[in-house]
Design an enzyme around this catalytic site. Structure first.
Site, PDB file in Angstrom:
ATOM      1  N   HIS B  77       0.831  -1.207   0.000  1.00  0.00           N
ATOM      2  CA  HIS B  77       0.000   0.000   0.000  1.00  0.00           C
ATOM      3  C   HIS B  77       0.871   1.265   0.000  1.00  0.00           C
ATOM      4  O   HIS B  77       0.564   2.244  -0.692  1.00  0.00           O
ATOM      5  CB  HIS B  77      -0.930  -0.026   1.219  1.00  0.00           C
ATOM      6  CG  HIS B  77      -1.712   1.233   1.392  1.00  0.00           C
ATOM      7  ND1 HIS B  77      -1.365   2.199   2.303  1.00  0.00           N
ATOM      8  CD2 HIS B  77      -2.810   1.705   0.740  1.00  0.00           C
ATOM      9  CE1 HIS B  77      -2.224   3.201   2.224  1.00  0.00           C
ATOM     10  NE2 HIS B  77      -3.107   2.937   1.282  1.00  0.00           N
ATOM     11  N   GLU B  80       1.981   1.817  -3.441  1.00  0.00           N
ATOM     12  CA  GLU B  80       0.882   2.380  -4.236  1.00  0.00           C
ATOM     13  C   GLU B  80       0.876   3.901  -4.070  1.00  0.00           C
ATOM     14  O   GLU B  80       0.626   4.635  -5.023  1.00  0.00           O
ATOM     15  CB  GLU B  80      -0.448   1.749  -3.769  1.00  0.00           C
ATOM     16  CG  GLU B  80      -1.683   2.279  -4.473  1.00  0.00           C
ATOM     17  CD  GLU B  80      -2.779   2.621  -3.476  1.00  0.00           C
ATOM     18  OE1 GLU B  80      -3.220   1.735  -2.722  1.00  0.00           O
ATOM     19  OE2 GLU B  80      -3.205   3.803  -3.450  1.00  0.00           O
ATOM     20  N   HIS B  81       1.156   4.384  -2.861  1.00  0.00           N
ATOM     21  CA  HIS B  81       1.199   5.836  -2.642  1.00  0.00           C
ATOM     22  C   HIS B  81       2.429   6.484  -3.285  1.00  0.00           C
ATOM     23  O   HIS B  81       2.309   7.469  -4.005  1.00  0.00           O
ATOM     24  CB  HIS B  81       1.237   6.143  -1.142  1.00  0.00           C
ATOM     25  CG  HIS B  81      -0.105   6.216  -0.508  1.00  0.00           C
ATOM     26  ND1 HIS B  81      -0.586   7.357   0.089  1.00  0.00           N
ATOM     27  CD2 HIS B  81      -1.079   5.291  -0.369  1.00  0.00           C
ATOM     28  CE1 HIS B  81      -1.793   7.127   0.579  1.00  0.00           C
ATOM     29  NE2 HIS B  81      -2.116   5.873   0.322  1.00  0.00           N
ATOM     30  N   GLU B 157      -4.232   8.062   7.139  1.00  0.00           N
ATOM     31  CA  GLU B 157      -5.197   7.145   6.533  1.00  0.00           C
ATOM     32  C   GLU B 157      -5.554   6.024   7.526  1.00  0.00           C
ATOM     33  O   GLU B 157      -6.702   5.582   7.583  1.00  0.00           O
ATOM     34  CB  GLU B 157      -4.610   6.574   5.232  1.00  0.00           C
ATOM     35  CG  GLU B 157      -5.643   5.954   4.326  1.00  0.00           C
ATOM     36  CD  GLU B 157      -5.034   5.414   3.025  1.00  0.00           C
ATOM     37  OE1 GLU B 157      -3.852   5.688   2.746  1.00  0.00           O
ATOM     38  OE2 GLU B 157      -5.766   4.703   2.294  1.00  0.00           O
TER      39      GLU B 157
END
Lengths: 448, 448
Positions: B77, B80-81, B157
């Site tokens: 993840h 992905e950022h 997040e």
């Protein structure tokens, strides 16, 4: 402080891509639009689109929470619920099953100035959507035991909203921007008003408000306009017999925006923050300019606020700017969620961004970028047949004569000076800052 | 207890509607599908659809949180950022602006078994999406200062997810259903793993995992397959030089479901509840049967659970049943939110519904209704060009050979006996009940 969104080189994107633009217009995506007013006053608008097997249907009723008295606060939304609970012909389960059993969706929402019931299904099943929804709107039984069980459901829905930081922050904002007008109240009502709500009073409200001349039926997709008219004739007749109450509605109090900080302390991990200013009314021609301004400030990951607050400083997961418009009022908001200790820092960056735009306006590059963004998003949005139903229903109900093509032309005509002027008009005022989450009593926030 | 969804009369719906069904099939909505494997191993699938001006593009990478070591928990993840943060040719702002400036969307998500980067824009701008996304996947700089600011963003997040009762309840469920396997971990990582995560280790992970032979590129809409292949050739070459680490991945611990109650106390107004059982793996042919079963139990407002819990008793705003499938495991869940004092009553009604289906199966009427619902929803879903991109990308990555038509045929073939057998296989086990919200230490819950 901040420079243009695309920095350094003048046309970096063009040097890296092959540009191969053909001109696609809103007209290319429009269908065959027909509009009829039936004898009882029901307005019917349909847009027949080729190459879709779907039928979209919406009933847009011109009543929402704004029109409610104190005792009936939440009645429009309560009605939206109980109209699903059965008619002499169909039980609640039969209503849902008739649409869901062919893969369709049937749903509804309530807003401050209208209520909408909508369905989407395969065109081969269009007739049943018209029949079931007409039956619900005109002939619901609203039996006392159903009213009472739906009261509990709405109380659960209120609790759910109270657990959603964004919902709570938006309600707080509205109270401060629109108080004491009818726009200040939450659509859903309050625990007190819902607990006390009287079934017979809601039925009376329904009979007074769901009138043929205040309803627009909108259909899109694989639509046969003439067949639709024929099928809607009984509904038009039934609802044309309903009459608005003889007494005029009470004069509504005017909105008096109250700037400054408003806090609701809750035991969340993050603070939810909504910073707002009075905006523009629905039919204000300057909304095209506002669209550009909001896009430049917070319309995505390349927008100024996102770049300054998230990309450069990593202070929040996301930050957006948006506008909401009602018939005679509106609001512009900037919102984000953050750790409590970062609130002041983010407010300061937002303030710097706004001060820069207030002093210098936006750049030519930003203006061009925003126009491209609005054009592309609008055209891509029109690819969905249900978007046509929804847009037509709302614009006819709101007496908004503008086509999509006209709206895009208005955006295309926006100048740098237009944006600068509007920025000064809207953002010179002190904002309201609504904050929901963990809050230390000693915390001070300066809105700059 | 509960009867069929449509009660009382045998065919109430047929008596009220004109049935005018033509036969629409999945083939009617399919485009021209082409599939190519490039020399480096990159698989490319495109579906050219007429009558759309949009171009949808997705890069499906076969890596997700499941593959991560303890020290790298959340690395997929995080990657992905940071792949949005810039390349030698484009800064982060330029990446976003290049797509958003023409009205497109560019986004990404990370799951347990894959990561997906996707864009949607007007076909006239297709080239730039392919160019920008290829650049991100192969040539990102992942500069230390960007990695560090993105670390803060991901911690925000995580805090946002912790304020979402549904997210927390699903993570609790997964821990109990899949522990100690790799599926038990939250995709996003933990505060500890993200705080400690090393930039160089993430870069190394990227170089090892983003290989041409583990990526599927899927495009749909107004697509030119040959042009796409030509444009993707440099990416295929760049990523084909990357090699999987010589050492095999660690043997993964097997999932050991742990039934019973698991609670996370939070100061919300409602309790969020997720009741789950082990389900079926992705390619299990019985998923067509499970689809029917889940639809009958909780696939909408006419489903048994909704009718019993909400329509008849008004105990909750909504209650759903759903299934999730991974390559070698799955889960079936029933979920709702409610006032804390109603938890036991809802669990009891759910138990009664399940016991009835365990004893008697579903009715012929329910079976027919569910088949109609799945068929209609599937066909309506295929109207969206982006759904084709998304489905093709996932099925090629997962080596799932079934077409939509074959899946619908499998649903059509489901019998009452199939459903009864599967119900007994799945729902005879004791469930896990994950609950998040206000909790009194003395509260007892019986799962029946």
């Amino acid at each position: 402080m901040t420079g243009p969104v695309i920095r350094g080189r003048s046309h970096p994107v063009r040097r890296f891509f092959t540009i191969n633009r053909t001109v696609l217009s809103a007209d290319d995506l429009a269908g065959d639009l027909r509009r009829t007013t039936l004898p009882g006053g029901l307005r019917v608008v349909s847009e027949s689109l080729s190459h879709t097997a779907a039928f979209n249907l919406g009933f847009f009723v011109g009543v929402g929470s704004r029109r409610e008295s104190r005792a009936l606060h939440g009645a429009s939304h309560m009605l939206e619920h109980v109209l699903f609970k059965g008619t002499p012909r169909l039980s609640a389960e039969e209503i849902s099953a008739s649409i869901e059993g062919v893969g369709g969706d049937l749903n509804a929402y309530t807003a401050k100035e209208h209520t909408c019931f909508y369905a989407r299904l395969l065109a081969e099943d269009a007739d049943r959507a018209v029949a079931v929804m007409s039956d619900m709107l005109a002939h619901s039984l609203i039996e006392p035991q159903h009213f009472s069980s739906e009261r509990t459901v709405v109380l659960e829905e209120i609790a759910m909203g109270n657990d959603d930081p964004g919902d709570v922050a938006h309600d707080l904002s509205a109270q401060r921007l629109y108080g004491p007008s009818g726009l200040a109240k939450p659509v859903i009502g309050s625990v007190e008003s819902i607990r006390a709500m009287d079934r017979d009073a809601v039925v009376e409200y329904w009979l007074a408000q769901y009138r043929a001349d205040d309803i627009v039926v909108s259909a899109s997709g694989a639509v046969d306009h003439d067949r639709l008219l024929e099928q809607l004739a009984p509904l038009d007749l039934a609802l044309s017999r309903r009459r608005a109450p003889a007494t005029a509605a009470d004069e509504e109090a005017a909105a008096v925006p109250e700037p400054g900080l408003v806090v609701q302390t809750r035991d969340f991990e993050q603070l939810e923050a909504v910073m707002s200013w009075p905006g523009l009314a629905l039919l204000d021609p300057r909304r095209a300019i506002l669209d550009v301004l909001v896009t430049v400030l917070g319309g995505g990951m390349s927008a100024r606020l996102f770049v300054e607050v998230r990309e450069k400083r990593g202070l929040t997961y996301s930050i957006d700017a948006s506008e909401i418009a009602y018939s005679d009022a509106g609001q512009v908001s900037i919102e984000w969620a953050c750790a409590p200790e970062r609130l002041q820092q983010i407010v300061d960056v937002v303030r710097e961004v706004l001060d820069d735009v207030l002093a210098h306006g936006i750049t030519a590059n930003e203006l061009a970028q925003a126009k491209g963004q609005i054009r592309g998003q609008t055209l891509l949005g029109l690819e969905s047949p249900s978007a046509h139903m929804s847009r037509n229903g709302r614009t006819v109900l709101q007496d908004d004569p503008r086509t999509v093509g006209e709206m895009l032309a208005a955006v295309e005509a926006v100048t740098l000076e237009d944006v600068h002027t509007l920025t000064r008009e809207l953002f010179s005022a002190e904002p309201t800052l609504a904050v929901v989450g963990p809050w230390d009593e000693d915390r001070q926030v300066s809105l700059g």
